[in-house]
Design a protein around this motif. Structure first.
Motif, short mmCIF file in Angstrom:
data_model
loop_
_atom_site.label_atom_id
_atom_site.label_comp_id
_atom_site.label_asym_id
_atom_site.label_seq_id
_atom_site.Cartn_x
_atom_site.Cartn_y
_atom_site.Cartn_z
N ILE A 1 0.83 -1.22 0.00
CA ILE A 1 0.00 0.00 0.00
C ILE A 1 0.87 1.26 0.00
CG2 ILE A 1 -2.03 -1.16 0.98
CD1 ILE A 1 -1.50 0.34 3.63
N ALA A 2 1.85 1.27 -0.88
CA ALA A 2 2.75 2.42 -0.97
C ALA A 2 2.01 3.70 -1.32
CB ALA A 2 3.84 2.14 -2.01
N GLU A 3 0.85 3.56 -1.98
CA GLU A 3 0.10 4.72 -2.42
C GLU A 3 -0.86 5.24 -1.35
OE1 GLU A 3 -2.54 1.31 -2.66
OE2 GLU A 3 -0.41 1.64 -3.12
N TRP A 4 -0.83 4.66 -0.17
CA TRP A 4 -1.78 5.07 0.88
C TRP A 4 -1.63 6.56 1.15
CZ3 TRP A 4 -5.68 2.18 2.27
CH2 TRP A 4 -6.45 2.55 3.39
N PRO A 5 -2.74 7.30 1.22
CA PRO A 5 -2.65 8.77 1.29
C PRO A 5 -2.03 9.32 2.57
CG PRO A 5 -4.94 8.03 1.51
CD PRO A 5 -4.13 6.84 1.07
N ASP A 6 -2.04 8.55 3.64
CA ASP A 6 -1.47 9.01 4.91
C ASP A 6 -0.30 8.09 5.27
OD1 ASP A 6 -0.82 9.60 7.53
OD2 ASP A 6 -2.89 9.84 8.19
#
Length: 289
Positions: free
Chosen positions: A256-261
């Protein structure tokens, strides 16, 4: 007053109980134990297909204990609160090692197993073995709060709940088991939290809340935190990636490298490692082995 609840509950349940797998004759203590783990905070409709899949793959505690914990976490899929999968795997191992692979009947022995509390221990003893104990879940507590105490909602769970349900139970073991199941069923489908169908309730004639004019006595129940944007959602996203990955393993920086936080992402991964749901080895994350 409490004793007046049993006869109408029994009659109503025999005519109206839903046809659910764990209520089938001969379903067995292991199947009931697995179903009770899965039903904690999870709707029946989501549990039924997963329960069938589990019991086909692991028809006994020893079968589950022989599989790696990662398989249990993977097959838990969308049931939520995945620590329950690890607890169930540990409980299966304990049943194999301490009880010769047979789910124990004694409440204290059940309570000694990982992940089993007052409700689950008594539910197994009652619904699998037919013993007489009070079984109290959220639905039961709401029925008792309204029918006996005249309150619109129950308070926080307390040890007094078991004594209150005991006063409702008939002396006969079989009838007591039916009343336990009936109170839960009534709370699930008729005496619901937000839209009770009082006109269809078998306890209408003896309900203290109805007799008092349905007063709003307040609601002290804990509210579940919103899922969207929560740490629970981030944890679920991490586990989803690892369930789908080859060998249930992926490079840590790619999960989940793209997770916004980013801070929430880190917190989610760290908490999963702490809970034993994820392991970190050599720069990779993987399900427990």
């Amino acid at each position: 007053m409490s004793a007046d609840l049993a006869p109408p509950l029994i009659a109503w349940y025999r005519d109206n109980a839903r046809d659910l797998p764990w209520r089938a004759e001969g379903f067995g203590a292991w199947g009931i134990l697995v179903s009770e783990f899965m039903l904690q905070q999870t709707p029946v409709a989501r549990v039924i297909p997963r329960l069938t899949e589990w019991l086909q793959r692991w028809p006994t505690p020893a079968a589950l204990a022989a599989s790696p914990p990662a398989d249990a976490v993977r097959l838990w899929a969308n049931l939520g609160y995945p620590r329950r999968a690890l607890w169930l795997h540990r409980a299966a191992t304990e049943i194999r090692d301490r009880h010769d692979g047979v789910v124990p009947r004694d409440v204290d022995a059940l309570l000694a197993l990982t992940g089993i509390g007052d409700y689950t221990a008594r539910a197994v003893a009652v619904f699998a073995y037919g013993d007489r104990h009070p079984v109290v879940d959220t639905n039961t507590r709401r029925v008792l709060a309204r029918a006996v105490d005249g309150r619109s909602q129950p308070g926080q769970p307390a040890t007094a709940d078991l004594a209150a349900m005991t006063r409702v139970l008939p002396a006969d073991d079989t009838d007591a088991a039916v009343v336990n199941a009936a109170a839960m069923e009534l709370g699930a489908v008729v005496c619901t939290a937000r839209s009770p169908r009082c006109e269809a309730c078998p306890l209408a004639a003896v309900c203290a809340w109805r007799a008092a004019g349905y007063p709003d006595t307040g609601d002290a129940r804990r509210r579940q935190a919103r899922y969207e944007g929560s740490d629970r959602q981030a944890r679920g996203a991490v586990l989803k990636v690892l369930r789908a990955a080859p060998d249930h393993s992926a490079a840590a920086e790619e999960v989940i490298a793209e997770w916004p936080d980013p801070l929430q992402r880190t917190r989610a991964i760290d908490s999963l490692i702490t809970d034993g749901l994820v392991e970190a080895t050599g720069g990779a994350l993987h399900l427990p082995r």
